[in-house]
Write a protein that holds these residues in place. Sequence first.
Motif, short mmCIF file in Angstrom:
data_model
loop_
_atom_site.label_atom_id
_atom_site.label_comp_id
_atom_site.label_asym_id
_atom_site.label_seq_id
_atom_site.Cartn_x
_atom_site.Cartn_y
_atom_site.Cartn_z
N GLY A 231 0.81 -1.22 0.00
CA GLY A 231 0.00 0.00 0.00
C GLY A 231 0.84 1.26 0.00
N ARG A 232 2.16 1.11 0.03
CA ARG A 232 3.04 2.28 -0.01
C ARG A 232 3.96 2.22 -1.24
N THR A 233 3.55 1.43 -2.21
CA THR A 233 4.30 1.39 -3.46
C THR A 233 4.17 2.74 -4.15
N LEU A 317 -6.48 7.01 2.90
CA LEU A 317 -7.05 5.66 2.90
C LEU A 317 -6.01 4.54 3.00
N MET A 318 -4.82 4.87 3.52
CA MET A 318 -3.83 3.81 3.69
C MET A 318 -4.31 2.80 4.72
N ASP A 319 -3.98 1.55 4.49
CA ASP A 319 -4.29 0.44 5.38
C ASP A 319 -5.79 0.21 5.59
N GLY B 52 12.94 9.75 -1.76
CA GLY B 52 12.59 8.34 -1.95
C GLY B 52 11.20 8.03 -1.43
N SER B 53 10.40 9.06 -1.26
CA SER B 53 9.08 8.88 -0.67
C SER B 53 8.16 8.09 -1.60
N CYS B 54 7.02 7.66 -1.04
CA CYS B 54 6.04 6.95 -1.87
C CYS B 54 5.10 7.96 -2.51
N ASN B 55 5.31 9.24 -2.25
CA ASN B 55 4.49 10.33 -2.77
C ASN B 55 3.32 10.65 -1.86
N GLY B 56 3.09 9.86 -0.84
CA GLY B 56 2.02 10.17 0.11
C GLY B 56 2.35 11.45 0.87
N CYS B 57 3.62 11.57 1.27
CA CYS B 57 4.04 12.76 2.01
C CYS B 57 3.87 14.02 1.16
N GLU B 58 4.20 13.91 -0.13
CA GLU B 58 4.06 15.07 -1.02
C GLU B 58 2.60 15.53 -1.09
N THR B 91 11.46 14.30 2.47
CA THR B 91 10.53 13.18 2.66
C THR B 91 11.16 11.89 2.18
N GLY B 92 10.65 10.79 2.69
CA GLY B 92 11.07 9.47 2.22
C GLY B 92 12.30 8.95 2.93
N PRO B 93 12.50 7.63 2.85
CA PRO B 93 13.78 7.10 3.29
C PRO B 93 14.74 7.60 2.22
N MET B 118 10.60 14.77 7.22
CA MET B 118 9.15 14.64 7.34
C MET B 118 8.67 13.24 7.00
N GLY B 119 7.92 12.65 7.92
CA GLY B 119 7.33 11.33 7.69
C GLY B 119 8.13 10.23 8.36
N ASP B 120 7.46 9.12 8.63
CA ASP B 120 8.13 8.00 9.29
C ASP B 120 9.31 7.48 8.47
N CYS B 121 9.19 7.55 7.15
CA CYS B 121 10.28 7.07 6.31
C CYS B 121 11.52 7.93 6.50
N ALA B 122 11.31 9.24 6.49
CA ALA B 122 12.43 10.16 6.65
C ALA B 122 13.03 9.99 8.04
N VAL B 127 8.23 1.62 6.52
CA VAL B 127 7.96 0.23 6.12
C VAL B 127 9.05 -0.35 5.23
N PHE B 128 9.86 0.53 4.65
CA PHE B 128 10.85 0.01 3.69
C PHE B 128 12.06 -0.60 4.40
N GLY B 129 12.31 -0.13 5.60
CA GLY B 129 13.34 -0.76 6.42
C GLY B 129 14.75 -0.27 6.13
N HIS B 150 6.82 13.06 12.64
CA HIS B 150 6.38 11.67 12.48
C HIS B 150 5.02 11.61 11.81
N GLY B 151 4.68 10.43 11.33
CA GLY B 151 3.39 10.22 10.68
C GLY B 151 3.60 9.55 9.35
N CYS B 152 2.61 8.82 8.90
CA CYS B 152 2.73 8.15 7.60
C CYS B 152 1.45 8.34 6.82
N PRO B 153 1.34 9.43 6.08
CA PRO B 153 2.15 10.62 6.17
C PRO B 153 1.67 11.50 7.31
N PRO B 154 2.52 12.49 7.73
CA PRO B 154 2.04 13.45 8.72
C PRO B 154 0.90 14.27 8.12
S1 SF4 Z 1 6.06 8.25 5.60
FE1 SF4 Z 1 4.39 7.07 4.70
S2 SF4 Z 1 3.47 8.54 3.27
FE2 SF4 Z 1 5.50 9.33 3.75
S3 SF4 Z 1 6.82 8.49 2.18
FE3 SF4 Z 1 6.88 7.06 3.89
S4 SF4 Z 1 5.34 5.54 3.37
FE4 SF4 Z 1 4.93 7.31 2.11
#
Ligand code: SF4
Lengths: 530, 169
Positions: A231-233, A317-319, B52-58, B91-93, B118-122, B127-129, B150-154
């Motif tokens: 869901g985060r692709t 709508l994630m998760d 490297g974000s998933c674009n959710g943060c953007e 944003t992003g890992p 910004m964001g849990d990835c950053a 989730v990417f580890g 913090h936040g996914c996304p904040p």
């Molecule tokens: S924190 Fe969440 S929304 Fe932001 S880049 Fe990472 S996976 Fe995407």
Amino acid sequence: MRHLANTWFAEKLGDHGVYTQYLEDHHPAHMPCLEIRILDWEQAAKTARLLDMRLVAVWATEGGCHEQDEGMYAYMAYAHPEHRHAMVRTLLGKTKREISSIAKHYIAASRMERHMQDMFGITVTNTPDQRRWLKHEHWPEDAHPLLRSFAHDTRMEKACGEYPYLHSGSEGVYEIPVGPVHAGIIEPGQFRFLAVGEQILNMETRFGFVHKGIEKAMKGRTAEQGIKLAGRTSGDSTVGHAWAFAQACEYAANTDVPARASYLRGILCERERMANHIGDVGAICNDAAFAFMLVQMHRLREDMARLHADIFGHRLLMDAIVVGGVAVDPDAEACRALLEQTRTIAAEVEHLRTIYADNPSIQERVIGSGPVSIDDAKDIGLLGYVGRASGNYPDERIEEAYPPYDNLDVNVAQGKLGDVSTRVWVRFEEIADSARMIIHLLENLPKGDIQADWQAPEAGISGFSAIESWRGEIACWLRFGEAGAIDRYFVRDPSAINWLGLELAVREVPVPDFPLNNKSFNCSYSGNDI
Amino acid sequence: MIRILRQLTKIGSITEPLAEANNEIEQLGKQLDPVIRKRFAGSLAIRAVDAGSCNGCELEIHAANNAYYDIERFGIHFTASPRFADMLLVTGPVARNMETALKMTFDAMPQPALVVAMGDCAANCGVFGKDNYAIAGAVSDIIPVDVIIHGCPPTPTDIIQGILQAIGK
Ligand code: SF4
């Protein structure tokens, strides 16, 4: 969900001299996987092309516990509007990991084949493009991350090198390199323009900057953990990707999703489609200096996000989708709120649409800009709204008709001109149609459970799914390993194909109109780079 | 044109005091107003980099710019060039393929520069580890970070709050 086996493609391949063997450990039967001999690989692609099938994806994997010699396999998936999806796979030579390219039959295969070369060290012969793709120059030559022998946490050495972009020796042609960090708040990628005066002669994309090793990172996760990653692709299509992942798992395990859950998935997916189209229409207009639309559309998008947070616990709508169903069961009041808001937003968008249509300065910019011809769209196999603007209309909600769309009429907007204006038109049509479907789904929402009991299948079983996300078809293949963990995962975001459309569209477009065109496609970088 | 004007007057101003809960941000905004005025000549320029974000943060940064949150009311705006940016919002890992670009962007900024991850990835690769060949690390593994959101996304509120917090430092 017990479907009849789909033997159409196997019969047709047989007619063309390609012997196939049906794989029992692949599900679902209506999207079968056929094993062929390696020497028939190209013939199979050629036959698919003759049958007017669309290339869905080409990928590779190492064998699992059902494959005795743990060899390397190449897969390709095709779809036909009436005869649905079918896959073929072949075993590569043990010492000579080589396969012939199918790019001369399907141009969209080229980048996927480059991905195979990068990730597995497979040699693709007769390919029109030997360059690396996601594997950037600073990766060591012998790094092939999807091989079993490559540890997932490898810290690679830094190598040197330069990507051989296309150049022009002609006088008067100049190059504009853009990226990877772009001017706006968007994802990174490289655009190389060759321009003459104001006109774009050629635009070449180079991606992989946001490659996050998702395929490798999925290995070893259970389905419940994996869906969070899937869901985060691509964050804007989180519903689409999570659904594709969930459905591949459910097919593999022969799990039926309760009717209420599929209806809710449909609602989530159509809401995601509306929200993204609404945001994009605003952004497209803004790129043509019509900021009014941006402000109005983003107001509506925000309204949707807030309701999503209230009801489903997440603005994007994630998760919300889980393996076996959905995470949240909205009560009657929540359903009423969704219904009301969907109606209001659809009406507001229609009103804004009249303002957009009557505004000569925006119309002047969008009409005729960046056209993709019907032939080109079909050749590349453009997906989603990009395909629909150019006379190519694959839609998995109709072709695969997975629930809840088996009970729903989907009106596919059928554009032909393929310019920015048609892409915007398709988006407006889809907003209205999604709203209509959401209302229908909410009014007829069945009672019952929202989750099926999920039990992972035994090791070695694979599943495939094709979901119509807001951008177009997402194809997902995965195979389970021991103890319910995912062993192999492959996903193809529609962007992996649609980016080719943008490259074609912007030829002869003035450089300043590039952002407008780019936004009208709005392909994903993260989904492409996986 | 008349219809545009009509729509504008119909909707009116929708910008709201943030964080419906106790108006924290408005408060913070008020306190920081003199800081932004003094230290940043009334305007704070941010360069956003997706490492490297998933674009959710953007999507949520865009939302922070929409009429409801209207981040510009605090004198904060996003700029295209790092050369005149006061803050880097990452944003992003940090994808291995973005590591160099991120460093170069940071180096192109006038110092001292603020960095917000910004964001849990950053913050921690999300989730990417971290144990991932394709990920160079969290943002703080690559460049010095002042504030983590913090936040996914904040949410947009979190973002504005984080930015204001960084300026206040
Ligand atoms: S924190 Fe969440 S929304 Fe932001 S880049 Fe990472 S996976 Fe995407």
